[in-house]
Every structure is written in C-alpha cells, then in structure tokens.
Design a protein around this motif. Structure first.
Motif, PDB file in Angstrom:
ATOM      1  N   VAL A   7      47.339  28.387  31.197  1.00  0.00           N
ATOM      2  CA  VAL A   7      46.872  28.912  32.478  1.00  0.00           C
ATOM      3  C   VAL A   7      45.714  28.044  32.946  1.00  0.00           C
ATOM      4  CG1 VAL A   7      45.854  30.874  33.704  1.00  0.00           C
ATOM      5  CG2 VAL A   7      47.562  31.276  31.907  1.00  0.00           C
ATOM      6  N   HIS A   8      45.831  27.533  34.177  1.00  0.00           N
ATOM      7  CA  HIS A   8      44.744  26.787  34.826  1.00  0.00           C
ATOM      8  C   HIS A   8      44.240  27.670  35.962  1.00  0.00           C
ATOM      9  CE1 HIS A   8      46.868  22.761  33.620  1.00  0.00           C
ATOM     10  NE2 HIS A   8      46.456  23.451  32.584  1.00  0.00           N
ATOM     11  N   THR A   9      43.010  28.146  35.845  1.00  0.00           N
ATOM     12  CA  THR A   9      42.485  29.084  36.830  1.00  0.00           C
ATOM     13  C   THR A   9      41.075  28.688  37.237  1.00  0.00           C
ATOM     14  OG1 THR A   9      42.336  31.460  37.335  1.00  0.00           O
ATOM     15  CG2 THR A   9      41.617  30.753  35.126  1.00  0.00           C
ATOM     16  N   GLY A  10      40.447  29.517  38.073  1.00  0.00           N
ATOM     17  CA  GLY A  10      39.081  29.262  38.506  1.00  0.00           C
ATOM     18  C   GLY A  10      39.013  28.725  39.917  1.00  0.00           C
ATOM     19  N   PRO A  11      37.799  28.676  40.492  1.00  0.00           N
ATOM     20  CA  PRO A  11      37.624  28.291  41.891  1.00  0.00           C
ATOM     21  C   PRO A  11      37.595  26.785  42.147  1.00  0.00           C
ATOM     22  CG  PRO A  11      35.523  28.912  40.952  1.00  0.00           C
ATOM     23  CD  PRO A  11      36.557  29.170  39.890  1.00  0.00           C
ATOM     24  N   GLY A  12      37.612  25.977  41.107  1.00  0.00           N
ATOM     25  CA  GLY A  12      37.502  24.536  41.293  1.00  0.00           C
ATOM     26  C   GLY A  12      38.820  23.863  41.623  1.00  0.00           C
ATOM     27  N   LYS A  13      38.718  22.638  42.138  1.00  0.00           N
ATOM     28  CA  LYS A  13      39.882  21.814  42.474  1.00  0.00           C
ATOM     29  C   LYS A  13      40.480  21.231  41.202  1.00  0.00           C
ATOM     30  CE  LYS A  13      40.828  17.508  44.979  1.00  0.00           C
ATOM     31  NZ  LYS A  13      42.227  17.819  45.148  1.00  0.00           N
ATOM     32  N   GLY A  14      41.798  21.069  41.177  1.00  0.00           N
ATOM     33  CA  GLY A  14      42.438  20.354  40.079  1.00  0.00           C
ATOM     34  C   GLY A  14      43.371  21.169  39.219  1.00  0.00           C
ATOM     35  N   LYS A  15      43.573  22.438  39.524  1.00  0.00           N
ATOM     36  CA  LYS A  15      44.440  23.287  38.700  1.00  0.00           C
ATOM     37  C   LYS A  15      45.886  22.807  38.739  1.00  0.00           C
ATOM     38  CE  LYS A  15      42.859  26.861  41.032  1.00  0.00           C
ATOM     39  NZ  LYS A  15      41.649  26.311  41.674  1.00  0.00           N
ATOM     40  N   SER A  16      46.401  22.627  39.958  1.00  0.00           N
ATOM     41  CA  SER A  16      47.782  22.153  40.101  1.00  0.00           C
ATOM     42  C   SER A  16      47.902  20.705  39.639  1.00  0.00           C
ATOM     43  CB  SER A  16      48.236  22.267  41.556  1.00  0.00           C
ATOM     44  OG  SER A  16      48.243  23.610  41.975  1.00  0.00           O
ATOM     45  N   LEU A  31      46.582  28.405  25.933  1.00  0.00           N
ATOM     46  CA  LEU A  31      45.646  27.426  26.486  1.00  0.00           C
ATOM     47  C   LEU A  31      45.172  27.936  27.838  1.00  0.00           C
ATOM     48  CD1 LEU A  31      44.377  24.546  26.666  1.00  0.00           C
ATOM     49  CD2 LEU A  31      46.550  23.781  27.638  1.00  0.00           C
ATOM     50  N   VAL A  32      43.878  28.127  27.991  1.00  0.00           N
ATOM     51  CA  VAL A  32      43.309  28.562  29.267  1.00  0.00           C
ATOM     52  C   VAL A  32      42.205  27.586  29.639  1.00  0.00           C
ATOM     53  CG1 VAL A  32      42.070  30.374  30.517  1.00  0.00           C
ATOM     54  CG2 VAL A  32      43.795  30.998  28.798  1.00  0.00           C
ATOM     55  N   THR A  33      42.317  27.038  30.847  1.00  0.00           N
ATOM     56  CA  THR A  33      41.279  26.163  31.379  1.00  0.00           C
ATOM     57  C   THR A  33      40.789  26.755  32.679  1.00  0.00           C
ATOM     58  OG1 THR A  33      42.274  24.196  30.383  1.00  0.00           O
ATOM     59  CG2 THR A  33      40.750  23.847  32.209  1.00  0.00           C
ATOM     60  N   GLU A  34      39.468  26.893  32.802  1.00  0.00           N
ATOM     61  CA  GLU A  34      38.896  27.381  34.045  1.00  0.00           C
ATOM     62  C   GLU A  34      38.236  26.211  34.760  1.00  0.00           C
ATOM     63  OE1 GLU A  34      36.025  30.833  35.913  1.00  0.00           O
ATOM     64  OE2 GLU A  34      36.065  30.545  33.754  1.00  0.00           O
ATOM     65  N   MET A  35      38.740  25.924  35.949  1.00  0.00           N
ATOM     66  CA  MET A  35      38.164  24.868  36.773  1.00  0.00           C
ATOM     67  C   MET A  35      36.999  25.466  37.557  1.00  0.00           C
ATOM     68  SD  MET A  35      40.312  22.413  36.137  1.00  0.00           S
ATOM     69  CE  MET A  35      42.017  21.992  35.844  1.00  0.00           C
TER      70      MET A  35
END
Length: 198
Positions: free
Chosen positions: A27-36, A175-179
């Motif tokens: 999961v790529h989440t969070g308010p930052g650019k770059g998730k997709s 795997l979770v990344t918060e942008m």
C-alpha cells in the motif's frame, strides 16, 4: 535491514526460500506525490521478470493520459517481458467533480473485475491505482477487499495506491509506504507540468 537480512525470522515453519516467494500486498498512501509513480516502478520490475501485469486505475478519467500508461503498454507489446493490460475504471472523480452515481458504479465494476481476475489468476502483478478512494467513500467494502486479498489464490502480488488508506488494509499489507509532502510546486501556485505529472 543490514545487507538485505531480515531483522527477525518468524517461527512459521517456512524455509527462507518459501518465505521469500510469498505474494506481497503493498500500500502506497499519504498526502505526498509519488504513490502511483512508485507502483508503476514496481510494475516495471514485474514486467522485466516476465510476469503478466494488470493496471486498474479507479478514479482517473479515461481521457487522462499518463506517461507510464504509454510506456508500459509499449513494453507489454514488445514481447521481451510480461504482458501489460491497462484498465481505466473511474470517471475522473479525484480531479473534477462528476456524476457521483456513475463514478461509484464504475468503481464497483472495477473491483468486480479485479475479483474475477484474482480468482482466475490472470495476472502475477496488479496495480490498483487510487483504489483507496472508493473504499474511503464507502463505494467498495474494505472488509471484502481485505478478505479477497487475504484469500487470493496462487502467487499474485498487489499494490494499492491513494490517500486515506483504511486501517484494516494497512494491517493486512506486507509493505506500507506513506508518502509525506515536505514541499510541492503547487504551494507556489505552479500547476502540474508535462514530463513531471504526466
């Protein structure tokens, strides 16, 4: 993680090799650019391994053209790596307010297609781009998503992108990344530009 070694080794009865080949839910989440962008980078790696790749964009309009779509389609048709199928499921709700009902129906049908493809093991790697939004808006049931992903057959990897990822989804994920956003050109009144946003 020094030298690529895991910090802990679970007592799960699996060998290192078996554990290394388990399917990943990311999961790529969070308010930052770059998730997709990060998810499409993973799709490139999957393509390079010869894996069939399925991309499902949930809320971007069918008119929205992103560079990764063209690149991955060309690569998928090249015969050198895996195949690539690209599906646009939404009506552009994340960018311009449209008819809510048709957007909701498109998202629901998109999820039904993903479920069918997972059951059939159609792809080895799935990008569910901006799929957190239909869950956040209540269009798709997060408990069902978690159940389907937890019980998917075979060795299918799934990466989900978007803000507002539900806690249940984060708990399931391997795997979770918060942008996070530190600074963005839009803060200075600059709009998205060619080669950077698309």
């Amino acid at each position: 993680m020094p030298k690529g070694q895991p910090e802990t080794v679970p007592d799960d009865g699996l060998t290192t090799r078996q554990r290394r080949t388990l399917p990943i839910t990311a999961v790529h989440t969070g308010p930052g650019k770059g998730k997709s962008t990060a998810a499409f980078g993973m799709a490139l790696r999957a393509w390079n391994q010869g894996w069939p790749v399925g991309v499902f964009q949930f809320v971007k309009s069918a008119k929205w053209k992103v560079g990764e779509e063209n690149a991955l389609k060309v690569l998928g048709a090249s015969g050198e790596g895996g195949t690539v199928d690209w599906h646009k499921m939404g009506e552009g709700w994340s960018w311009v307010q449209r008819d809510i009902e048709s957007s909701e129906e498109a998202a629901k049908e998109g999820w039904e297609q993903v479920k069918r493809d997972l059951a059939a093991e159609k792809y080895r790697f799935y990008v569910l781009d901006e799929f957190t939004y239909p869950m956040h808006w209540g269009w798709v049931d997060v408990a069902e998503v978690v159940d389907v992903l937890k019980n998917r057959p075979g060795n299918q990897h799934v990466v989900i992108t978007g803000r507002y990822a539900k806690d249940e989804l984060l708990e399931l994920a391997d795997l979770v990344t918060e942008m996070t956003k530190v600074k963005h050109p839009m803060d200075a009144g600059r709009k998205g530009q060619r080669g950077i946003e698309w």
